[in-house]
Scaffold this active site. Structure first.
Site, PDB file in Angstrom:
ATOM      1  CB  SER A  71      -3.189 124.580  73.895  1.00  0.00           C
ATOM      2  OG  SER A  71      -2.338 125.424  73.167  1.00  0.00           O
ATOM      3  CG  HIS A  97      -5.595 120.855  74.646  1.00  0.00           C
ATOM      4  ND1 HIS A  97      -5.121 120.749  75.928  1.00  0.00           N
ATOM      5  CD2 HIS A  97      -4.598 121.397  73.918  1.00  0.00           C
ATOM      6  CE1 HIS A  97      -3.893 121.224  75.982  1.00  0.00           C
ATOM      7  NE2 HIS A  97      -3.546 121.620  74.771  1.00  0.00           N
ATOM      8  CE  LYS A 154      -1.193 118.566  76.090  1.00  0.00           C
ATOM      9  NZ  LYS A 154      -0.784 119.162  74.838  1.00  0.00           N
TER      10      LYS A 154
HETATM   11  C1  LIG Z   1       0.492 119.455  74.277  1.00  0.00           C
HETATM   12  C2  LIG Z   1       0.336 119.735  72.844  1.00  0.00           C
HETATM   13  C3  LIG Z   1       1.204 119.204  71.898  1.00  0.00           C
HETATM   14  C4  LIG Z   1       2.442 118.442  72.296  1.00  0.00           C
HETATM   15  O1  LIG Z   1       2.146 117.181  72.746  1.00  0.00           O
HETATM   16  P1  LIG Z   1       3.225 116.445  73.683  1.00  0.00           P
HETATM   17  O2  LIG Z   1       2.837 115.020  73.620  1.00  0.00           O
HETATM   18  O3  LIG Z   1       3.085 117.052  75.022  1.00  0.00           O
HETATM   19  O4  LIG Z   1       4.563 116.700  73.064  1.00  0.00           O
HETATM   20  C5  LIG Z   1       0.950 119.414  70.570  1.00  0.00           C
HETATM   21  N1  LIG Z   1      -0.113 120.163  70.185  1.00  0.00           N
HETATM   22  C6  LIG Z   1      -0.949 120.721  71.067  1.00  0.00           C
HETATM   23  C7  LIG Z   1      -2.099 121.532  70.575  1.00  0.00           C
HETATM   24  C8  LIG Z   1      -0.745 120.539  72.424  1.00  0.00           C
HETATM   25  O5  LIG Z   1      -1.545 121.116  73.299  1.00  0.00           O
END
Ligand SMILES: *Cc1c(COP(=O)(O)O)cnc(C)c1O
Length: 387
Positions: free
Chosen positions: A179, A207, A239
């Site tokens: 990320s 992602h 996302k």
């Molecule tokens: C954003 C993210 C999460 C968390 O997801 P949310 O739905 O925002 O709680 C988990 N793992 C990764 C790799 C992320 O980038």
């Protein structure tokens, strides 16, 4: 009060290390441009990679579902919060990922906590990439399994750790796309090692989903890997899908076990049903609008070409996450503020989110951007970031 005095000191220390974080107030929908702290800026820091968070079809589905189902789901999935819309979305996500079942969680953070703590316990071993998302590392700790972190994407380091492991059950856990760096995990190599040492591979593709693969199937589609190689696949919906929540996809038995045992699934209120309806609409767009992924690839290429011409030190990333390592915390914040002043918003990411000395600008691109907007970013970087 003694506690407040102690806390104040902690906050002061953060300020002294340029680690103090504060929030800005957004007053518009997500998009290529947003209004934040009263100012219109080009947005290069959201994870809305496909530009779906404010897509008219997604918004419409949300409103229509709210008219029928109201806002709150009222209870957890196991009581009576599991609506027809949640169920439909789970079926659609199972089909999309080519797996027998999928299970919705209220957030990605909770999905990771739920899966790992439900399936691992004392006597088990979990191996995680050093750069894994905080939720995966926290999940490892919560599970009480022995947590070992291997060097980033280092198959040999993992192998050495697996060779000597006497864990009862062994999990290898990785981000699909890292990320804060934007690079892909070497899933094939991880899968080979996992299979060789009788470990289970779990991939968090927060992602990658929607973005990677011709059809948006994420990192597993990109590498053409199935359920044998990646038995536990997790994706988030906040996302590229532009909505909220997360899911885990896998075998019938895996999902049934999670329903029985994942505490962050059981002891929490189900997502609003309208979120599920909105996600069904965005899943349709993810599947049919190949142009969004194609445009994103073209924008990534445009950005990288421009940045190289400026002599900026880009990282090896082919994804919409294009970090620019700055080093010092204070410098990364100054740069981010200078860019904001010129109408371009890029967030500064500092320790402990990233390693000490690797503070960076985390630039994210979206299919909603135009080439001209990316050029504005490059102009800003030319003015402020060239060293
Ligand atoms: C954003 C993210 C999460 C968390 O997801 P949310 O739905 O925002 O709680 C988990 N793992 C990764 C790799 C992320 O980038």
């Amino acid at each position: 009060m003694a506690l407040d005095d102690e806390l104040k000191q902690g906050l002061e220390e953060r300020k002294n290390h340029a680690q103090y974080r504060s929030r800005r107030i957004t007053e518009s929908a997500q998009g290529a441009e947003i209004i934040i702290d009263g100012k219109q800026v080009i947005n290069f820091c959201s994870n809305d990679y496909l530009g779906l968070a404010n897509h008219p079809e997604v918004v419409k589905a949300f409103k229509e579902a709210a008219d029928v189902y109201g806002v709150g789901s009222g209870a957890s999935h196991l009581i009576n919060g599991h609506s027809r819309l949640h169920h439909q979305l789970e079926e659609a996500l199972a089909e999309f990922t080519g797996r027998p079942r999928a299970l919705l969680f209220s957030t990605g953070y909770m999905a990771n906590l739920g899966v790992i703590s439900a399936l691992l316990g004392k006597g088990d071993h979990v191996f995680e990439d050093r750069l894994n998302h905080a939720s995966l590392l926290d999940a490892g700790l919560l599970s009480q399994a022995r947590l070992q972190r291997y060097q980033h994407n280092d198959i040999n380091d993992l192998k050495n750790k697996l060779t000597t492991s006497k864990g009862k059950r062994k999990f290898v856990v990785t981000d699909g796309v890292f990320s804060m760096d934007g690079d892909l995990a070497c899933i094939e190599g991880l899968s080979t090692q996992a299979q060789k040492y009788d470990a289970i591979l779990m991939v968090d593709d927060a992602h990658g989903f929607g973005v990677l693969g011709k059809k948006g199937g994420g990192v597993v589609e990109h590498y053409e890997l199935g359920i044998e190689q990646v038995p536990i696949l997790m994706g988030t919906l906040g996302k590229a899908f532009g909505t909220f929540g997360a899911f885990v996809a896998g075998s019938e038995t895996l999902i049934e076990t999670l329903i029985q045992q994942a505490r962050s699934y059981i002891y929490t209120t189900a997502l609003p049903p309208a979120i599920a309806a909105a996600t069904l609409a965005s899943l349709n767009l993810v599947k049919k609008d190949n142009w969004r992924r194609e445009k994103l690839i073209a924008l990534i290429d445009h950005f990288r070409t421009g940045a190289k011409q400026l002599g900026l030190a880009l990282m090896e990333s082919a994804t919409p996450i294009q970090p620019l390592i700055i080093g010092e915390n204070s410098k990364s914040v100054e740069l981010s503020e200078a860019l904001l002043g010129s109408g371009v918003m890029v967030s500064a990411i500092r320790p402990p989110t990233v390693q000490e000395g690797t503070a960076r600008l985390r630039i994210t691109l979206s299919a909603a951007h135009t080439e001209e907007q990316v050029d504005r970013l490059l102009d800003g970087l030319e003015r402020y970031a060239q060293t």
